[in-house]
Write an enzyme that holds these catalytic residues in place. Structure first.
Site, short mmCIF file in Angstrom:
data_model
loop_
_atom_site.label_atom_id
_atom_site.label_comp_id
_atom_site.label_asym_id
_atom_site.label_seq_id
_atom_site.Cartn_x
_atom_site.Cartn_y
_atom_site.Cartn_z
N ASP A 107 0.86 -1.19 0.00
CA ASP A 107 0.00 0.00 0.00
C ASP A 107 0.89 1.25 0.00
O ASP A 107 1.92 1.30 0.67
CB ASP A 107 -0.90 -0.01 1.23
N ILE A 108 0.47 2.25 -0.73
CA ILE A 108 1.26 3.48 -0.86
C ILE A 108 1.29 4.28 0.45
O ILE A 108 2.20 5.08 0.67
CB ILE A 108 0.71 4.33 -2.02
N HIS B 18 -10.24 -5.40 -3.56
CA HIS B 18 -8.94 -5.63 -2.95
C HIS B 18 -9.09 -6.01 -1.50
O HIS B 18 -10.03 -5.61 -0.84
CB HIS B 18 -8.03 -4.40 -3.08
N HIS C 215 -6.91 -5.86 2.08
CA HIS C 215 -5.76 -5.32 2.80
C HIS C 215 -5.22 -6.42 3.69
O HIS C 215 -5.98 -7.11 4.38
CB HIS C 215 -6.17 -4.16 3.70
N GLN D 244 -14.68 2.50 0.94
CA GLN D 244 -13.92 1.99 -0.20
C GLN D 244 -13.56 3.14 -1.14
O GLN D 244 -14.44 3.87 -1.60
CB GLN D 244 -14.74 0.93 -0.97
#
Ligand code: 5GP
Length: 127
Positions: free
Chosen positions: A39-40, A110, A112, A104
């Site tokens: 994750d960024i 996706h 996590h 979301q």
């Protein structure tokens, strides 16, 4: 405003672009069914996103339209990523946001994967 997680799949969403290699990502795993990348904006020492390769907006969409092979392949990949990152012994958490109440942001299904420290309460206290 359309609820993210429902409606038409948007081929311009960020994760679709990562899948096509148009945007960079720190990839940790890929197979026929799934892609995993960091994750960024990580919220734990390990915060990886795992996405199916098909055009699914959300868990609701994936559960309704995914083939048995896609669903099995995706969830096996989730388990494999957690295993390969050596998170099984300390433990980890998976989370999927579906739609507006869950917040979301990206309309490509996706999961996590969080780990690397004790993760505390399952949900934050109500606002
Ligand atoms: P959601 O709120 O949709 O469940 O989670 C979306 C996640 O995608 C967020 O945790 C956010 O930090 C992450 N994210 C958003 N844009 C990018 C990006 O361009 N690259 C990566 N690797 N993660 C992103």
């Amino acid at each position: 405003m359309a609820v993210k997680g429902l409606g038409e799949y948007d081929d311009g969403n960020i994760f679709a672009r990562i899948l096509r290699g148009e945007l960079p990502a720190k990839r940790v795993y890929e197979d026929h069914w799934a892609l995993a990348f960091h994750d960024i904006a990580p919220q734990a020492p390990v915060h990886v996103l795992i996405i199916p390769k098909g055009r699914f907006i959300s868990l609701a969409d994936f559960a309704a339209r995914g083939s048995e092979a896609e669903i099995a392949g995706f969830w096996r990949a989730v388990g494999k990523v957690a295993h390969d990152l050596q998170l099984e012994a300390p433990g980890y958490r998976i989370l999927a946001n579906m739609g507006e109440d869950a917040g979301q942001e990206v309309p490509h299904f996706h999961v996590h994967l969080f780990g690397g420290r004790p993760l505390g309460r399952m949900l934050s206290k109500p606002a």
